[in-house]
Design a protein around this motif. Structure first.
Motif, short mmCIF file in Angstrom:
data_model
loop_
_atom_site.label_atom_id
_atom_site.label_comp_id
_atom_site.label_asym_id
_atom_site.label_seq_id
_atom_site.Cartn_x
_atom_site.Cartn_y
_atom_site.Cartn_z
N SER A 8 46.67 40.27 32.62
CA SER A 8 47.43 39.46 31.67
C SER A 8 48.73 40.17 31.33
CB SER A 8 46.62 39.21 30.39
OG SER A 8 46.29 40.43 29.76
N PRO A 28 49.08 35.25 28.44
CA PRO A 28 48.21 34.50 29.35
C PRO A 28 47.64 35.38 30.46
CG PRO A 28 50.49 34.14 29.95
CD PRO A 28 50.51 35.01 28.72
N SER A 29 46.58 34.88 31.07
CA SER A 29 46.07 35.51 32.28
C SER A 29 46.98 35.14 33.44
CB SER A 29 44.65 35.03 32.58
OG SER A 29 43.75 35.51 31.62
N ILE A 89 52.07 26.92 35.38
CA ILE A 89 51.29 27.26 34.18
C ILE A 89 50.32 26.14 33.87
CG2 ILE A 89 53.19 28.65 33.27
CD1 ILE A 89 53.82 26.43 31.30
N THR A 90 49.35 26.44 33.02
CA THR A 90 48.39 25.43 32.60
C THR A 90 48.97 24.57 31.48
OG1 THR A 90 47.39 26.93 30.99
CG2 THR A 90 46.44 26.91 33.20
N LEU A 117 48.86 26.37 28.14
CA LEU A 117 49.93 27.35 27.96
C LEU A 117 51.26 26.66 27.71
CD1 LEU A 117 50.87 30.28 27.96
CD2 LEU A 117 51.07 30.16 30.46
N ARG A 175 51.38 25.64 24.16
CA ARG A 175 51.49 26.80 23.27
C ARG A 175 52.90 27.36 23.26
NH1 ARG A 175 47.99 31.17 22.02
NH2 ARG A 175 48.97 32.32 20.31
N ARG A 209 40.51 31.74 32.08
CA ARG A 209 40.72 33.17 32.27
C ARG A 209 39.58 33.79 33.10
NH1 ARG A 209 44.34 35.68 28.77
NH2 ARG A 209 45.17 34.39 27.09
N SER A 258 42.03 30.77 23.50
CA SER A 258 43.11 30.86 24.50
C SER A 258 42.59 30.88 25.93
CB SER A 258 43.94 32.13 24.25
OG SER A 258 43.15 33.29 24.47
N ASP A 264 42.26 28.68 28.17
CA ASP A 264 42.98 27.87 29.16
C ASP A 264 44.43 28.32 29.35
OD1 ASP A 264 40.90 26.22 29.90
OD2 ASP A 264 41.24 24.85 28.24
N GLU A 265 44.82 29.40 28.76
CA GLU A 265 46.21 29.85 28.85
C GLU A 265 46.36 30.79 30.05
OE1 GLU A 265 47.21 31.47 25.06
OE2 GLU A 265 46.92 29.57 24.01
N SER A 266 46.79 30.22 31.18
CA SER A 266 46.91 30.97 32.43
C SER A 266 48.18 30.56 33.15
CB SER A 266 45.70 30.72 33.35
OG SER A 266 44.49 31.01 32.69
#
Length: 410
Positions: free
Chosen positions: A105, A132-133, A171-172, A175, A178, A208, A216, A218-220
């Motif tokens: 990350s 994010p990842s 990005i997702t 993310l 966000r 992740r 968080s 889904d933040e990738s």
């Protein structure tokens, strides 16, 4: 039915009635919290990764000697893997995949001003920046993993830099929301501290490698860059029924291309096995919790039925007298059911307080979330139903006592 005879009878059996009430209360308190813990675990293991999970297989390869041209080696390896019958697509990634615990990350900001705020606060919190990842891989990553591209485009050969770091990313959706709330993220340029990275695509979901409790997961983001020269994780997509055969042939194909590599047979896994391994402790815990809840309910039902049978034996002559003076079978059955309902109700009232107290203890010691209040009435209904079912057989047996029993000597 008048309650006075029932209450008078219970006053003569204070100890047994009190013990049964406590048993019901403890059962309600424990079962409500256990069911909530089971629901939380089930929700966790049911998380969607965003991948075509049933079609993926992974082959980790580590080079023994330093490869002179790692990019050329990857091209040859991938060509050999794609030539295997049944393989629809193949890519090489840097060992990171959802739920495989190989986390990479980095901090990313929507603009340089957000980075300045993070530096001033010495924290990402409240600055607009996130962590994010990061995933990377060779060309074809989106199609091989089966990601759902909802906006923009996938990577092209021009996105892979000959030197330096990539300047575009996918990005997702989580993310994107966000980083740019209320704005369109596609085409925006994120900032990581030394370069701007343009968003060229958005995928629906990609979790992740290691799940977090801060919401968080889904933040990738994905970057267009191949793995380094040390080795790679090869991901192959095929029909679900072909995965084991593909794994065996993939290992042999890679060794033929370059024997100077290390491929451990126990590390050849389908993605389903990776997911099962990640959630192994959760599935084991779910089984233990279910067994404990069912065991506790069974013991409570056994206690209710046993006590009711004991009371029927003790009151056989009394039941016969009631039948002789006009009580019907339904009256006798309802008497025992009403008696059980009063005992269970007292246990439910005490159990509600115990359930809340137990949940507060779990919150303070094990960071368990607050128990939703609707679990309490549902648990109470379950205990009432369990009590009525448990007492039904003794109550029916009592209703079949003939009036002639009243004439027998004690």
């Amino acid at each position: 039915m008048p309650l006075q005879p029932i209450l008078a009878s219970l006053r003569h059996h204070k100890l047994t009635a009190t013990l049964l009430t406590l048993q019901v209360a403890i059962t309600l308190a424990i079962v409500c919290n256990v069911v909530y813990m089971i629901a939380s675990r089930v929700e966790r293991i049911s998380v969607s990764t965003g991948l075509a999970e049933d079609e993926l297989s992974t082959v980790p390869s580590r080079n023994i000697d330093k490869v002179g041209n790692p990019d050329a080696q990857l091209v040859v390896d991938l060509a050999a893997l794609r030539a295997i019958p049944g393989v629809r697509a193949a890519v090489a990634v840097s060992y990171s995949m959802p739920l495989n615990r190989n986390e990479w990350s980095q901090g990313i900001c929507p603009d340089k001003q957000a980075l300045d705020r993070a530096i001033q606060r010495n924290s990402l919190e409240g600055s607009g920046c996130v962590e994010p990842s990061v995933y990377d891989g060779t060309l074809g990553l989106i199609d091989t993993w089966g990601l759902d591209l909802v906006e923009g485009r996938g990577f092209t050969p021009d996105d892979y830099p000959a030197h330096g770091k990539p300047v575009v990313a996918i990005i997702t959706r989580a993310l994107a929301q966000r980083l740019y709330p209320g704005q369109r993220a596609l085409g925006q340029s994120m900032y990581d501290g030394d370069r701007f990275i343009r968003v060229v695509g958005i995928v629906k979901r990609l979790v992740r490698p290691d799940l977090r409790a801060d919401g968080s997961n889904d933040e990738s983001m994905l970057l267009p860059q191949p793995p380094d020269s040390g080795g790679a994780l090869y991901v192959l997509r095929s029909a679900p029924q072909d995965r084991q055969r593909v794994l065996a042939q993939a290992s042999a194909a890679l060794m033929r291309v370059n024997p100077q590599r290390l491929i451990k047979p126990e590390r050849l896994r389908t993605y389903s096995e990776i997911r099962a391994s990640y959630f192994q402790r959760d599935t084991t815990m779910i089984g233990l919790l279910i067994a404990s809840a069912l065991g506790l309910l069974f013991v409570t039902a056994l206690g209710i039925a046993g006590l009711a049978n004991f009371w029927v034996q003790q009151r056989t002559r009394t039941i016969g007298i009631r039948r002789a003076i006009g009580a019907t079978r339904a009256d006798i059955r309802c008497y025992f059911q009403a008696e059980n309902f009063l005992i269970v109700s007292a246990g439910v009232l005490l159990g509600v307080l115990l359930a809340v107290g137990l949940n507060l203890l779990l919150m303070s010691r094990y960071e368990l979330p607050r128990l939703p209040l609707w679990y309490l009435p549902v648990g109470a209904l379950a205990l009432w139903a369990l009590g009525q079912l448990s007492v039904l057989a003794p109550a029916l047996r009592a209703s079949r006592v003939p009036p002639v029993v009243a004439t027998r000597s004690v």
